[in-house]
Write a protein that holds these residues in place. Structure first.
Motif, short mmCIF file in Angstrom:
data_model
loop_
_atom_site.label_atom_id
_atom_site.label_comp_id
_atom_site.label_asym_id
_atom_site.label_seq_id
_atom_site.Cartn_x
_atom_site.Cartn_y
_atom_site.Cartn_z
N HIS A 41 -88.69 7.10 -4.00
CA HIS A 41 -89.88 7.75 -4.85
C HIS A 41 -90.71 6.48 -5.16
O HIS A 41 -91.92 6.79 -5.31
CB HIS A 41 -89.31 8.20 -5.99
CG HIS A 41 -89.93 8.71 -7.39
ND1 HIS A 41 -91.10 9.69 -7.18
CD2 HIS A 41 -90.53 8.02 -8.40
CE1 HIS A 41 -91.80 9.80 -8.15
NE2 HIS A 41 -91.41 8.36 -9.11
N LEU A 42 -90.44 5.56 -5.63
CA LEU A 42 -91.12 4.40 -5.92
C LEU A 42 -92.14 3.79 -4.78
O LEU A 42 -93.11 3.65 -4.93
CB LEU A 42 -90.31 3.00 -6.52
CG LEU A 42 -89.80 3.58 -7.84
CD1 LEU A 42 -88.72 2.30 -8.04
CD2 LEU A 42 -90.73 3.54 -8.86
N GLU A 43 -91.51 3.90 -3.63
CA GLU A 43 -92.21 3.55 -2.46
C GLU A 43 -93.63 4.62 -2.32
O GLU A 43 -94.68 4.14 -1.45
CB GLU A 43 -91.27 3.51 -0.95
CG GLU A 43 -90.72 2.05 -0.99
CD GLU A 43 -89.63 2.35 -0.13
OE1 GLU A 43 -89.16 3.31 0.78
OE2 GLU A 43 -89.15 1.18 0.22
N GLN A 44 -93.32 5.81 -2.53
CA GLN A 44 -94.36 6.82 -2.10
C GLN A 44 -95.26 6.78 -3.46
O GLN A 44 -96.48 7.16 -3.13
CB GLN A 44 -93.55 8.30 -2.06
CG GLN A 44 -92.54 8.43 -1.02
CD GLN A 44 -93.07 8.00 0.33
OE1 GLN A 44 -93.98 8.33 0.64
NE2 GLN A 44 -92.14 7.05 0.93
N SER A 45 -94.83 6.32 -4.55
CA SER A 45 -95.78 6.40 -5.85
C SER A 45 -96.39 5.45 -6.07
O SER A 45 -97.58 5.54 -6.93
CB SER A 45 -95.01 7.30 -6.95
OG SER A 45 -94.08 6.28 -7.38
N ILE A 46 -96.07 4.25 -5.81
CA ILE A 46 -96.83 2.99 -6.54
C ILE A 46 -98.08 2.74 -5.51
O ILE A 46 -97.63 2.71 -4.23
CB ILE A 46 -95.95 1.87 -6.28
CG1 ILE A 46 -94.80 2.01 -7.47
CG2 ILE A 46 -96.81 0.37 -6.82
CD1 ILE A 46 -93.82 0.86 -7.62
#
Length: 171
Positions: A41-46
């Protein structure tokens, strides 16, 4: 002949049993699965860096502070998984690698340390609580597997929830 078919039948039953229980055990670690899904999720959202001058402020704003509660810690959030999750690397438009600070905290299991106010210092939570004030649920991870013989499947239930502090991505 009968011994051959009896042995082959036992071997087939053992293989099927092993496959069923291997599949069943894949749901035993919802905390570890939640950590993997949070990293994705973080890889997609940051957002990717816009320029080198913005890098320092973006990283400071997007530092990840994760709180892991007892249920998540006991169901698969290991030091190995933490080290992998903490290694978030992004590339700017020039292809230069940039890391995002990622800290994991497992303290606060005592009632006096686990108030909602204390949780607001974290950007993300892995918890058994479906709702947490000031946070939005990102995803629910299934766990507690059991064989449901009447439906002929593996039954699970939502066990660990991934939460993100409300407004964190807009900062």
């Amino acid at each position: 002949g009968l011994m051959y078919f009896g042995g082959a039948g036992c071997l087939a039953a053992t293989l099927i049993g092993s496959l069923v229980f291997t599949r069943l055990s894949s749901f035993n670690y919802p905390g570890g699965e939640a950590l993997v899904r949070l990293r994705w999720h973080l890889e997609q959202s940051i957002p990717i860096q816009q320029s080198a001058s913005e890098e320092k402020s973006l990283v400071a704003r997007k530092a990840v502070r994760l709180h892991v509660d007892v249920a998540a810690a006991m169901t698969g959030v290991s030091l190995f998984g933490q080290k992998h999750a903490c290694n978030l690397i992004f590339h700017d438009e020039k292809g230069e690698p940039t890391t995002v600070p990622f800290r994991v905290d497992k303290s606060g299991y005592e009632e006096t340390n686990s108030s909602d106010g204390e949780l607001m210092k974290f950007t993300h939570l892995l918890t058994e609580q479906r709702q947490v004030g000031g946070f939005s649920m990102i995803e629910a991870i299934e766990g507690h597997p059991r064989l449901d013989m009447s439906a002929r499947n593996i039954a699970t239930e939502e066990t660990i929830y991934i939460h993100e502090r409300s407004g964190w991505r807009r900062i």
